[in-house]
Design a protein around this motif. Structure first.
Motif, PDB file in Angstrom:
ATOM      1  N   ALA A 176       0.838  -1.208   0.000  1.00 31.65           N
ATOM      2  CA  ALA A 176       0.000   0.000   0.000  1.00 31.65           C
ATOM      3  C   ALA A 176       0.867   1.251   0.000  1.00 31.65           C
ATOM      4  O   ALA A 176       0.595   2.204  -0.728  1.00 31.65           O
ATOM      5  CB  ALA A 176      -0.936  -0.009   1.208  1.00 31.65           C
ATOM      6  N   GLY A 177       1.924   1.244   0.811  1.00 34.76           N
ATOM      7  CA  GLY A 177       2.796   2.404   0.882  1.00 34.76           C
ATOM      8  C   GLY A 177       3.472   2.717  -0.436  1.00 34.76           C
ATOM      9  O   GLY A 177       3.724   3.874  -0.763  1.00 34.76           O
ATOM     10  N   SER A 178       3.751   1.678  -1.214  1.00 34.17           N
ATOM     11  CA  SER A 178       4.396   1.858  -2.514  1.00 34.17           C
ATOM     12  C   SER A 178       3.406   2.164  -3.627  1.00 34.17           C
ATOM     13  O   SER A 178       3.809   2.564  -4.716  1.00 34.17           O
ATOM     14  CB  SER A 178       5.166   0.587  -2.894  1.00 34.17           C
ATOM     15  N   ASN A 179       2.127   1.952  -3.373  1.00 32.19           N
ATOM     16  CA  ASN A 179       1.088   2.118  -4.397  1.00 32.19           C
ATOM     17  C   ASN A 179      -0.101   2.893  -3.833  1.00 32.19           C
ATOM     18  O   ASN A 179      -1.174   2.325  -3.623  1.00 32.19           O
ATOM     19  CB  ASN A 179       0.619   0.736  -4.881  1.00 32.19           C
ATOM     20  N   PRO A 180       0.068   4.197  -3.577  1.00 26.81           N
ATOM     21  CA  PRO A 180      -1.021   4.950  -2.940  1.00 26.81           C
ATOM     22  C   PRO A 180      -2.348   4.882  -3.697  1.00 26.81           C
ATOM     23  O   PRO A 180      -3.400   4.736  -3.076  1.00 26.81           O
ATOM     24  CB  PRO A 180      -0.501   6.385  -2.882  1.00 26.81           C
ATOM     25  N   GLY A 181      -2.307   4.945  -5.022  1.00 23.11           N
ATOM     26  CA  GLY A 181      -3.551   4.869  -5.786  1.00 23.11           C
ATOM     27  C   GLY A 181      -4.249   3.540  -5.584  1.00 23.11           C
ATOM     28  O   GLY A 181      -5.476   3.474  -5.457  1.00 23.11           O
ATOM     29  N   MET A 182      -3.467   2.482  -5.521  1.00 19.62           N
ATOM     30  CA  MET A 182      -4.035   1.153  -5.309  1.00 19.62           C
ATOM     31  C   MET A 182      -4.626   1.041  -3.903  1.00 19.62           C
ATOM     32  O   MET A 182      -5.551   0.260  -3.681  1.00 19.62           O
ATOM     33  CB  MET A 182      -2.976   0.066  -5.499  1.00 19.62           C
ATOM     34  N   THR A 183      -4.091   1.799  -2.963  1.00 17.91           N
ATOM     35  CA  THR A 183      -4.615   1.775  -1.592  1.00 17.91           C
ATOM     36  C   THR A 183      -6.081   2.200  -1.598  1.00 17.91           C
ATOM     37  O   THR A 183      -6.895   1.622  -0.875  1.00 17.91           O
ATOM     38  CB  THR A 183      -3.784   2.686  -0.671  1.00 17.91           C
ATOM     39  N   ARG A 184      -6.418   3.172  -2.431  1.00 21.66           N
ATOM     40  CA  ARG A 184      -7.824   3.607  -2.506  1.00 21.66           C
ATOM     41  C   ARG A 184      -8.715   2.518  -3.076  1.00 21.66           C
ATOM     42  O   ARG A 184      -9.901   2.444  -2.752  1.00 21.66           O
ATOM     43  CB  ARG A 184      -7.936   4.896  -3.312  1.00 21.66           C
ATOM     44  N   VAL A 185      -8.162   1.649  -3.908  1.00 25.62           N
ATOM     45  CA  VAL A 185      -8.918   0.488  -4.392  1.00 25.62           C
ATOM     46  C   VAL A 185      -9.004  -0.547  -3.270  1.00 25.62           C
ATOM     47  O   VAL A 185     -10.074  -1.105  -3.021  1.00 25.62           O
ATOM     48  CB  VAL A 185      -8.259  -0.119  -5.653  1.00 25.62           C
ATOM     49  N   LEU A 186      -7.885  -0.786  -2.585  1.00 24.55           N
ATOM     50  CA  LEU A 186      -7.854  -1.776  -1.507  1.00 24.55           C
ATOM     51  C   LEU A 186      -8.894  -1.496  -0.427  1.00 24.55           C
ATOM     52  O   LEU A 186      -9.503  -2.426   0.104  1.00 24.55           O
ATOM     53  CB  LEU A 186      -6.459  -1.819  -0.866  1.00 24.55           C
ATOM     54  N   ILE A 187      -9.089  -0.231  -0.088  1.00 26.38           N
ATOM     55  CA  ILE A 187     -10.044   0.096   0.979  1.00 26.38           C
ATOM     56  C   ILE A 187     -11.458   0.321   0.445  1.00 26.38           C
ATOM     57  O   ILE A 187     -12.379   0.561   1.218  1.00 26.38           O
ATOM     58  CB  ILE A 187      -9.583   1.307   1.818  1.00 26.38           C
ATOM     59  N   GLY A 188     -11.617   0.263  -0.878  1.00 21.34           N
ATOM     60  CA  GLY A 188     -12.939   0.421  -1.469  1.00 21.34           C
ATOM     61  C   GLY A 188     -13.330   1.859  -1.731  1.00 21.34           C
ATOM     62  O   GLY A 188     -14.392   2.114  -2.290  1.00 21.34           O
ATOM     63  N   ASP A 189     -12.509   2.800  -1.339  1.00 23.92           N
ATOM     64  CA  ASP A 189     -12.758   4.228  -1.548  1.00 23.92           C
ATOM     65  C   ASP A 189     -13.027   4.553  -3.013  1.00 23.92           C
ATOM     66  O   ASP A 189     -13.957   5.276  -3.342  1.00 23.92           O
ATOM     67  CB  ASP A 189     -11.510   5.005  -1.114  1.00 23.92           C
ATOM     68  N   ALA A 190     -12.186   4.029  -3.887  1.00 21.98           N
ATOM     69  CA  ALA A 190     -12.287   4.313  -5.313  1.00 21.98           C
ATOM     70  C   ALA A 190     -13.461   3.591  -5.956  1.00 21.98           C
ATOM     71  O   ALA A 190     -13.837   3.901  -7.079  1.00 21.98           O
ATOM     72  CB  ALA A 190     -10.987   3.921  -6.009  1.00 21.98           C
ATOM     73  N   HIS A 193      -6.525   2.393   5.588  1.00 17.32           N
ATOM     74  CA  HIS A 193      -7.472   3.520   5.707  1.00 17.32           C
ATOM     75  C   HIS A 193      -6.760   4.757   6.241  1.00 17.32           C
ATOM     76  O   HIS A 193      -6.936   5.859   5.710  1.00 17.32           O
ATOM     77  CB  HIS A 193      -8.633   3.158   6.648  1.00 17.32           C
ATOM     78  N   ARG A 194      -6.000   4.588   7.276  1.00 15.93           N
ATOM     79  CA  ARG A 194      -5.282   5.716   7.898  1.00 15.93           C
ATOM     80  C   ARG A 194      -4.363   6.380   6.880  1.00 15.93           C
ATOM     81  O   ARG A 194      -4.284   7.607   6.814  1.00 15.93           O
ATOM     82  CB  ARG A 194      -4.496   5.184   9.091  1.00 15.93           C
ATOM     83  N   TYR A 195      -3.681   5.576   6.088  1.00 19.58           N
ATOM     84  CA  TYR A 195      -2.773   6.091   5.061  1.00 19.58           C
ATOM     85  C   TYR A 195      -3.546   6.903   4.019  1.00 19.58           C
ATOM     86  O   TYR A 195      -3.169   8.050   3.702  1.00 19.58           O
ATOM     87  CB  TYR A 195      -2.054   4.908   4.406  1.00 19.58           C
ATOM     88  N   ALA A 196      -4.631   6.347   3.511  1.00 18.38           N
ATOM     89  CA  ALA A 196      -5.422   7.040   2.488  1.00 18.38           C
ATOM     90  C   ALA A 196      -6.064   8.305   3.053  1.00 18.38           C
ATOM     91  O   ALA A 196      -6.024   9.368   2.428  1.00 18.38           O
ATOM     92  CB  ALA A 196      -6.487   6.108   1.921  1.00 18.38           C
ATOM     93  N   LYS A 197      -6.640   8.206   4.249  1.00 17.61           N
ATOM     94  CA  LYS A 197      -7.350   9.347   4.834  1.00 17.61           C
ATOM     95  C   LYS A 197      -6.416  10.462   5.291  1.00 17.61           C
ATOM     96  O   LYS A 197      -6.838  11.599   5.465  1.00 17.61           O
ATOM     97  CB  LYS A 197      -8.240   8.902   6.000  1.00 17.61           C
ATOM     98  N   SER A 198      -5.126  10.143   5.456  1.00 20.79           N
ATOM     99  CA  SER A 198      -4.150  11.175   5.826  1.00 20.79           C
ATOM    100  C   SER A 198      -3.610  11.885   4.585  1.00 20.79           C
ATOM    101  O   SER A 198      -2.687  12.684   4.692  1.00 20.79           O
ATOM    102  CB  SER A 198      -2.988  10.560   6.610  1.00 20.79           C
ATOM    103  N   GLY A 199      -4.185  11.579   3.428  1.00 19.84           N
ATOM    104  CA  GLY A 199      -3.665  12.164   2.198  1.00 19.84           C
ATOM    105  C   GLY A 199      -2.333  11.536   1.825  1.00 19.84           C
ATOM    106  O   GLY A 199      -1.481  12.162   1.218  1.00 19.84           O
ATOM    107  N   PHE A 200      -2.132  10.282   2.231  1.00 23.20           N
ATOM    108  CA  PHE A 200      -0.923   9.508   1.969  1.00 23.20           C
ATOM    109  C   PHE A 200       0.293  10.076   2.692  1.00 23.20           C
ATOM    110  O   PHE A 200       1.412   9.963   2.221  1.00 23.20           O
ATOM    111  CB  PHE A 200      -0.665   9.364   0.461  1.00 23.20           C
ATOM    112  N   LYS A 201       0.057  10.662   3.850  1.00 26.40           N
ATOM    113  CA  LYS A 201       1.151  11.214   4.657  1.00 26.40           C
ATOM    114  C   LYS A 201       1.590  10.247   5.764  1.00 26.40           C
ATOM    115  O   LYS A 201       2.767  10.121   6.038  1.00 26.40           O
ATOM    116  CB  LYS A 201       0.745  12.551   5.248  1.00 26.40           C
ATOM    117  N   LEU A 202       0.640   9.571   6.423  1.00 28.71           N
ATOM    118  CA  LEU A 202       0.970   8.626   7.499  1.00 28.71           C
ATOM    119  C   LEU A 202       1.196   7.246   6.882  1.00 28.71           C
ATOM    120  O   LEU A 202       0.266   6.494   6.631  1.00 28.71           O
ATOM    121  CB  LEU A 202      -0.157   8.572   8.535  1.00 28.71           C
ATOM    122  N   HIS A 203       2.462   6.950   6.632  1.00 30.63           N
ATOM    123  CA  HIS A 203       2.823   5.709   5.935  1.00 30.63           C
ATOM    124  C   HIS A 203       2.330   4.503   6.723  1.00 30.63           C
ATOM    125  O   HIS A 203       2.460   4.459   7.945  1.00 30.63           O
ATOM    126  CB  HIS A 203       4.343   5.657   5.730  1.00 30.63           C
TER     127      HIS A 203
END
Length: 191
Positions: free
Chosen positions: A96-110, A167-177
């Motif tokens: 997730a940390g290496s693929n921020p865009g994919m993180t939004r898919v992983l959590i269902g956000d996207a 979720h924390r990573y995505a919701k922090s704007g990808f700041k909290l790794h």
């Protein structure tokens, strides 16, 4: 566009979609915006994908093949069950940390307001991850490092931990790794 091979154009579309998902504000992605980013018409997108849902399926396929390929590598090279479990959880956080865009898919956000089958597929992904963790924990139990009666609960807890970090990573704007302080937390969860 005609000079780009079809497989290459599909990859470019998926890469552009993933890059758009990396925007911290997480606005809904339209095919018009995706086409504009690529400098093509929306019709050009639909020559490669039948729908936007199919584009997201392409991203999910990338996630699945990457993550489960890595899980298999971990299982092959790591004989110790607890170490396998730790490595799988760490890999999920690193992915997730290496693929921020994919993180939004992983959590269902996207996937909000997209085809319902996409979220169902992600739910199946979570189930498969949990199954991989159960297998590693069963190995640890066979080695006397864990209790067989705790395998299911511990695997569910670890999946919840990973999803929470995503979720924390995505919701922090990808700041909290997602890996921040993770080694200690994973050790605590496996203790």
């Amino acid at each position: 566009m005609a000079s780009t091979p079809p497989g290459q154009r599909r990859l470019q579309i998926l890469q552009a979609l993933a890059a758009m998902l990396e925007q911290p504000k997480g606005e809904k992605i339209t095919t018009a915006a995706l086409a504009a980013r690529l400098g093509v018409s929306e019709a050009a997108l639909y020559r490669h994908f039948a729908s936007k849902a199919q584009m997201f399926e392409g991203l999910i396929e990338f996630i699945e093949s990457s993550v489960f390929g890595l899980i298999n590598q971990i299982a092959d090279r790591q004989a110790d069950g607890l170490a396998q479990t730790r490595d799988i959880v760490g890999m999920l956080l690193n992915f997730a940390g290496s693929n921020p865009g994919m993180t939004r898919v992983l959590i269902g956000d996207a996937l909000v307001n997209e085809d319902e089958r996409l979220q169902q597929r992600m739910n199946q992904f979570y189930d498969r991850v949990e199954l991989a963790l159960k297998q590693a924990l069963r190995l640890a139990a066979a080695e006397g490092q864990a209790h067989e009666t705790e395998v299911g609960a511990r695997a569910g807890m670890l999946v919840g931990f990973v999803i929470g970090r995503w979720h924390r990573y995505a919701k922090s704007g990808f700041k909290l790794h997602p890996t921040q302080d993770a080694a200690l937390q994973i050790a605590m969860l496996l203790n």
